[in-house]
Motif scaffolding. Structure first.
Motif, short mmCIF file in Angstrom:
data_model
loop_
_atom_site.label_atom_id
_atom_site.label_comp_id
_atom_site.label_asym_id
_atom_site.label_seq_id
_atom_site.Cartn_x
_atom_site.Cartn_y
_atom_site.Cartn_z
N GLN A 21 0.84 -1.20 0.00
CA GLN A 21 0.00 0.00 0.00
C GLN A 21 0.87 1.25 0.00
N GLN A 22 1.92 1.26 0.81
CA GLN A 22 2.82 2.41 0.85
C GLN A 22 3.49 2.63 -0.50
N ALA A 23 3.93 1.57 -1.14
CA ALA A 23 4.60 1.68 -2.44
C ALA A 23 3.64 2.21 -3.51
N ILE A 24 2.40 1.74 -3.50
CA ILE A 24 1.41 2.20 -4.47
C ILE A 24 1.09 3.68 -4.24
N GLU A 25 0.90 4.06 -2.98
CA GLU A 25 0.63 5.46 -2.66
C GLU A 25 1.78 6.36 -3.11
N ALA A 41 -3.12 -3.84 -11.94
CA ALA A 41 -2.13 -4.25 -10.95
C ALA A 41 -2.02 -5.77 -10.93
N LYS A 42 -0.82 -6.23 -10.63
CA LYS A 42 -0.60 -7.67 -10.53
C LYS A 42 0.38 -7.94 -9.40
N GLY A 58 -5.82 -7.07 -10.50
CA GLY A 58 -6.93 -6.18 -10.18
C GLY A 58 -6.70 -4.81 -10.77
N LYS A 59 -7.54 -3.88 -10.38
CA LYS A 59 -7.44 -2.51 -10.86
C LYS A 59 -7.33 -1.58 -9.66
N ILE A 60 -6.54 -0.53 -9.82
CA ILE A 60 -6.43 0.54 -8.83
C ILE A 60 -6.87 1.81 -9.52
N GLU A 61 -7.89 2.44 -8.95
CA GLU A 61 -8.46 3.65 -9.55
C GLU A 61 -8.08 4.85 -8.73
N SER A 62 -7.61 5.88 -9.42
CA SER A 62 -7.21 7.12 -8.77
C SER A 62 -8.31 8.16 -8.93
#
Length: 63
Positions: A21-25, A41-42, A58-62
């Motif tokens: 989570q920290q890396a994605i943020e 995302a994978k 999955g998908k990460i939506e901003s």
């Protein structure tokens, strides 16, 4: 399954979740123009010494 194994897995998975989570943020914060975009995302989990691979997509939506 032993209690030690169960606790070890839980500790590892918690570390994966928190650090991921920290890396994605950080990636979203430093990337230009992410508003309103979605990213595929994978996550690939392997266990060395075992013939094991687990893939989650999955998908990460901003916003």
């Amino acid at each position: 399954m032993s209690e030690d194994l169960n606790m070890s897995m839980r500790k590892f998975l918690k570390q994966v979740g928190v650090t991921s989570q920290q890396a994605i943020e950080d990636a979203l914060r430093t990337a230009p123009n992410t508003a309103g975009k979605s990213y595929s995302a994978k996550m690939v989990l392997t266990l060395e010494g075992l013939d094991f691979e687990h893939v989650v997509t999955g998908k990460i939506e901003s916003n």
